[in-house]
Design a protein around this motif. Sequence first.
Motif, PDB file in Angstrom:
ATOM      1  N   PHE A 395      10.149 -16.602   3.006  1.00 32.11           N
ATOM      2  CA  PHE A 395      10.063 -15.458   3.916  1.00 32.11           C
ATOM      3  C   PHE A 395       8.755 -14.710   3.699  1.00 32.11           C
ATOM      4  N   GLN A 396       8.092 -14.385   4.815  1.00 33.14           N
ATOM      5  CA  GLN A 396       6.891 -13.549   4.752  1.00 33.14           C
ATOM      6  C   GLN A 396       7.192 -12.236   5.453  1.00 33.14           C
ATOM      7  N   PRO A 397       6.991 -11.114   4.768  1.00 35.84           N
ATOM      8  CA  PRO A 397       7.333  -9.813   5.362  1.00 35.84           C
ATOM      9  C   PRO A 397       6.511  -9.510   6.615  1.00 35.84           C
ATOM     10  N   ILE A 398       7.128  -8.794   7.517  1.00 31.25           N
ATOM     11  CA  ILE A 398       6.452  -8.220   8.686  1.00 31.25           C
ATOM     12  C   ILE A 398       6.589  -6.709   8.550  1.00 31.25           C
ATOM     13  N   VAL A 399       5.447  -6.010   8.544  1.00 31.50           N
ATOM     14  CA  VAL A 399       5.475  -4.570   8.235  1.00 31.50           C
ATOM     15  C   VAL A 399       5.071  -3.757   9.447  1.00 31.50           C
ATOM     16  N   SER A 400       5.551  -2.531   9.446  1.00 29.87           N
ATOM     17  CA  SER A 400       5.201  -1.602  10.521  1.00 29.87           C
ATOM     18  C   SER A 400       3.880  -0.924  10.181  1.00 29.87           C
ATOM     19  N   ARG A 401       3.402  -0.086  11.096  1.00 32.93           N
ATOM     20  CA  ARG A 401       2.132   0.618  10.883  1.00 32.93           C
ATOM     21  C   ARG A 401       2.206   1.584   9.707  1.00 32.93           C
ATOM     22  N   ASN A 402       3.422   2.020   9.328  1.00 29.12           N
ATOM     23  CA  ASN A 402       3.547   2.939   8.181  1.00 29.12           C
ATOM     24  C   ASN A 402       4.010   2.225   6.915  1.00 29.12           C
ATOM     25  N   ARG A 403       3.789   0.904   6.853  1.00 31.76           N
ATOM     26  CA  ARG A 403       3.977   0.072   5.670  1.00 31.76           C
ATOM     27  C   ARG A 403       5.431  -0.261   5.363  1.00 31.76           C
ATOM     28  N   ASN A 404       6.365   0.070   6.211  1.00 27.06           N
ATOM     29  CA  ASN A 404       7.747  -0.331   5.981  1.00 27.06           C
ATOM     30  C   ASN A 404       7.940  -1.801   6.358  1.00 27.06           C
ATOM     31  N   ILE A 405       8.745  -2.502   5.534  1.00 27.38           N
ATOM     32  CA  ILE A 405       9.096  -3.886   5.888  1.00 27.38           C
ATOM     33  C   ILE A 405      10.197  -3.822   6.941  1.00 27.38           C
ATOM     34  N   VAL A 406       9.826  -4.200   8.163  1.00 28.11           N
ATOM     35  CA  VAL A 406      10.780  -4.099   9.274  1.00 28.11           C
ATOM     36  C   VAL A 406      11.344  -5.460   9.677  1.00 28.11           C
ATOM     37  N   GLY A 407      10.832  -6.509   9.072  1.00 33.51           N
ATOM     38  CA  GLY A 407      11.333  -7.836   9.403  1.00 33.51           C
ATOM     39  C   GLY A 407      10.685  -8.886   8.523  1.00 33.51           C
ATOM     40  N   ALA A 408      10.962 -10.116   8.820  1.00 33.31           N
ATOM     41  CA  ALA A 408      10.377 -11.221   8.060  1.00 33.31           C
ATOM     42  C   ALA A 408      10.357 -12.468   8.941  1.00 33.31           C
ATOM     43  N   MET A 598      -6.559  -3.407  12.940  1.00 32.46           N
ATOM     44  CA  MET A 598      -5.487  -3.841  13.833  1.00 32.46           C
ATOM     45  C   MET A 598      -4.563  -2.686  14.207  1.00 32.46           C
ATOM     46  N   CYS A 599      -4.313  -1.802  13.262  1.00 29.30           N
ATOM     47  CA  CYS A 599      -3.490  -0.622  13.593  1.00 29.30           C
ATOM     48  C   CYS A 599      -4.210   0.254  14.610  1.00 29.30           C
ATOM     49  N   GLU A 600      -5.520   0.427  14.422  1.00 29.86           N
ATOM     50  CA  GLU A 600      -6.304   1.246  15.334  1.00 29.86           C
ATOM     51  C   GLU A 600      -6.337   0.627  16.741  1.00 29.86           C
ATOM     52  N   LEU A 601      -6.375  -0.715  16.791  1.00 29.66           N
ATOM     53  CA  LEU A 601      -6.422  -1.396  18.080  1.00 29.66           C
ATOM     54  C   LEU A 601      -5.079  -1.348  18.818  1.00 29.66           C
ATOM     55  N   GLY A 602      -4.008  -1.053  18.079  1.00 27.60           N
ATOM     56  CA  GLY A 602      -2.727  -0.879  18.755  1.00 27.60           C
ATOM     57  C   GLY A 602      -1.669  -1.914  18.430  1.00 27.60           C
ATOM     58  N   ALA A 603      -1.877  -2.757  17.397  1.00 29.84           N
ATOM     59  CA  ALA A 603      -0.845  -3.717  17.013  1.00 29.84           C
ATOM     60  C   ALA A 603       0.389  -2.969  16.522  1.00 29.84           C
ATOM     61  N   HIS A 604       1.547  -3.440  16.901  1.00 31.56           N
ATOM     62  CA  HIS A 604       2.791  -2.769  16.525  1.00 31.56           C
ATOM     63  C   HIS A 604       3.219  -3.140  15.106  1.00 31.56           C
ATOM     64  N   THR A 605       3.095  -4.415  14.747  1.00 33.87           N
ATOM     65  CA  THR A 605       3.474  -4.865  13.412  1.00 33.87           C
ATOM     66  C   THR A 605       2.405  -5.800  12.866  1.00 33.87           C
ATOM     67  N   LEU A 606       2.405  -5.940  11.518  1.00 35.84           N
ATOM     68  CA  LEU A 606       1.368  -6.707  10.840  1.00 35.84           C
ATOM     69  C   LEU A 606       2.011  -7.724   9.899  1.00 35.84           C
ATOM     70  N   GLN A 607       1.269  -8.810   9.643  1.00 38.04           N
ATOM     71  CA  GLN A 607       1.795  -9.871   8.795  1.00 38.04           C
ATOM     72  C   GLN A 607       0.614 -10.602   8.166  1.00 38.04           C
ATOM     73  N   GLY A 608       0.724 -10.882   6.861  1.00 38.96           N
ATOM     74  CA  GLY A 608      -0.358 -11.626   6.235  1.00 38.96           C
ATOM     75  C   GLY A 608      -0.332 -11.517   4.722  1.00 38.96           C
ATOM     76  N   TYR A 609      -1.265 -12.225   4.071  1.00 40.49           N
ATOM     77  CA  TYR A 609      -1.317 -12.271   2.610  1.00 40.49           C
ATOM     78  C   TYR A 609      -1.597 -10.909   1.998  1.00 40.49           C
ATOM     79  N   HIS A 610      -2.214  -9.994   2.734  1.00 42.07           N
ATOM     80  CA  HIS A 610      -2.459  -8.656   2.197  1.00 42.07           C
ATOM     81  C   HIS A 610      -1.145  -7.970   1.825  1.00 42.07           C
ATOM     82  N   PHE A 611      -0.086  -8.288   2.528  1.00 46.40           N
ATOM     83  CA  PHE A 611       1.221  -7.693   2.241  1.00 46.40           C
ATOM     84  C   PHE A 611       2.040  -8.590   1.311  1.00 46.40           C
ATOM     85  N   SER A 612       2.042  -9.867   1.608  1.00 47.28           N
ATOM     86  CA  SER A 612       2.761 -10.808   0.746  1.00 47.28           C
ATOM     87  C   SER A 612       2.579 -12.219   1.281  1.00 47.28           C
ATOM     88  N   ARG A 613       2.489 -13.160   0.373  1.00 49.05           N
ATOM     89  CA  ARG A 613       2.581 -14.564   0.768  1.00 49.05           C
ATOM     90  C   ARG A 613       4.044 -14.888   1.072  1.00 49.05           C
TER      91      ARG A 613
END
Length: 639
Positions: A395-408, A598-613
């Motif tokens: 599982f790779q986390p999917i985070v919101s703009r305020n850093r909460n893990i909202v999915g995977a 990406m947050c500034e551009l308007g992405a709703h959620t983020l995913q990647g190695y910066h948060f977790s592999r």
Amino acid sequence: MKTPRPESSSDTIERLKRQLARERQARHAAEQAADVSSRRLYREQLKLQAISQVTTQTHGSMRLRQATQEALKAILTHTGWRHCRVVYEPFDNITPPVRVSALYDGKHPLTRPGYSLTASAQAWLDQAHPLEFTLDERTTPEKRWPEAMARRFICSIGIGEQAMGAVELFACQEDDDPVFSQEMTLALVRELAHIYKSERDRQAIERMAWRDVLTGALNRAAFFRDLETIAIDLRPLALLYIDLAGFGEINEEYGHEIADRYLFEIARRLESEPLSRSVARLGSDEFVLLMPLIDTDHAMIVAQDLLADLTQPLMLDHYRIDPDFSAGLAVYPEDASDGHALFYAADTALSHVRERGSSSLRRFDADIADQLERRKQLALRVRQGVARREFVPFFQPIVSRNRNIVGAEALLRWQAPDTPGPAEFIPYMEEQGLIREVGRQMLHDVIHTAARWRRTHESFQSISINVSPVQLREEAFVSHVIQALEASDLPAGCLILEITESLYISAEKPVLDRLARLRQLGVRLALDDFGTGYSALSYLQWMPLDILKIDKSFVLKLAEEHSGRDITIVRAIIQIAQACGLAVTAEGIETPEVASIMCELGAHTLQGYHFSRPVSEDAMTSLLHTHTTPEVPFNTLTD
């Protein structure tokens, strides 16, 4: 009463002479009748013998020709006709007419290459009924009428009202027994008509079972049946696997009729090659050809010459079409020890050409053999891994703009020593259909895990699962999803199925119908890896989607110098997606700077190695408990 006068000696002698004459006349009549009966019996025996010779020909593709040869030999042997020819109507619009000829050379009949009928015979035949015949003599010179043979007999071949062909006979002089000659000929013609019908019906049945309806070439089943005999062939054989390029474009530009004729002409060209042994159409635009070789050293030259002929321009109506191809070549016994291995070798060589996107010919060689061996080993290990349940979700986390893990996102991983990554084993599992079994189990396990996380972690909203087109082609896929949701109590809106746009490009109606049914249930659909391959923004207008996932190739370089153009492109994509009512997830976030952009551009959620592999289920549970993801600084963004 008067007593009869005694007979005189002279009267007695006269009476005895008359009696003897009557007896001689009766005996002569009896002898004549016996002679006629004997001759009739002999003629019937000759006819039966000739018919027996004709009907006992072995069954097979040459039966009609062999039976006709026997019939013509019998006519030449037992009648006064000295030159014979038979021409049959074609069985269909693919096979040529059957022609057989025979000539009496003074000793015995000799069969010859088949001749066409004379023009006058053909003209008479066009008006004749089956088994109608005529006798005539040549009055003027005519092409194909043998020299010094003035007499002719023509008889149409057929059954009932159905004409099947004709026999044309020639002779120099009157027949000694014209009645018998006519009876013999008509008896054999009747038998040939039945053999023709039997052969035509047999070939029709065979075509339905073993022939491609459009081109008349062998179908897949017939070709693989022929492959079974390769191991007993003493000569080297080349197998050429041809994929016609651009057939879809021909279909769209010129229409189905021209496209069908194009395939028909390609099949004719392949079958007309002198070395062709078996030609088969395996798919819409795929042909395969078996060719005997004198030696294996010249296999490539032979194949190149054949393909050069194949690519000559075709004129269909007023359209010019230039055939193009990709082809794989394999040679028996050098490249394979049996027919199926030979086909697989040629198929593998063709796959190498396709992967490079070129129109060329590739022969199976050592490099391909090594890759094939690795593929076999991979196949064995994958099947063993499936049986041992070594494929598990990470599982790779999917985070919101305020850093909460909202999915995977659930990702399939192979948990065993020295195993390849998903880019290597997943395509094989899709090809072999194993992804259905593994995907079904993963779907069940992941949905139950997500339901548990949702009950214990309020911020956790959804689970994303990649779905293969192979899975969506399974009729029971929707039922599996419904069963897993009901058994886990996970709301349908919490399940996100990630699909690639190539699935929409293929536009398979059953697949699109299943996606529509899932969406009606509340399941959300995400378009994965947007921006790669065939991307077109117009798809977003009609695709039944909820989420757009921007591919990491657009995201990785956003924080680099001179990234203004990339930023402009990503901003435009996000604005268009939002205008279409789609949420946007940015993949490939590997640095805090890119996350901020990406947050500034308007992405709703983020995913990647910066948060977790991608991590195991236990590790993901720990992340949810700690809520720890790196801080995302927000900076003012300039192009």
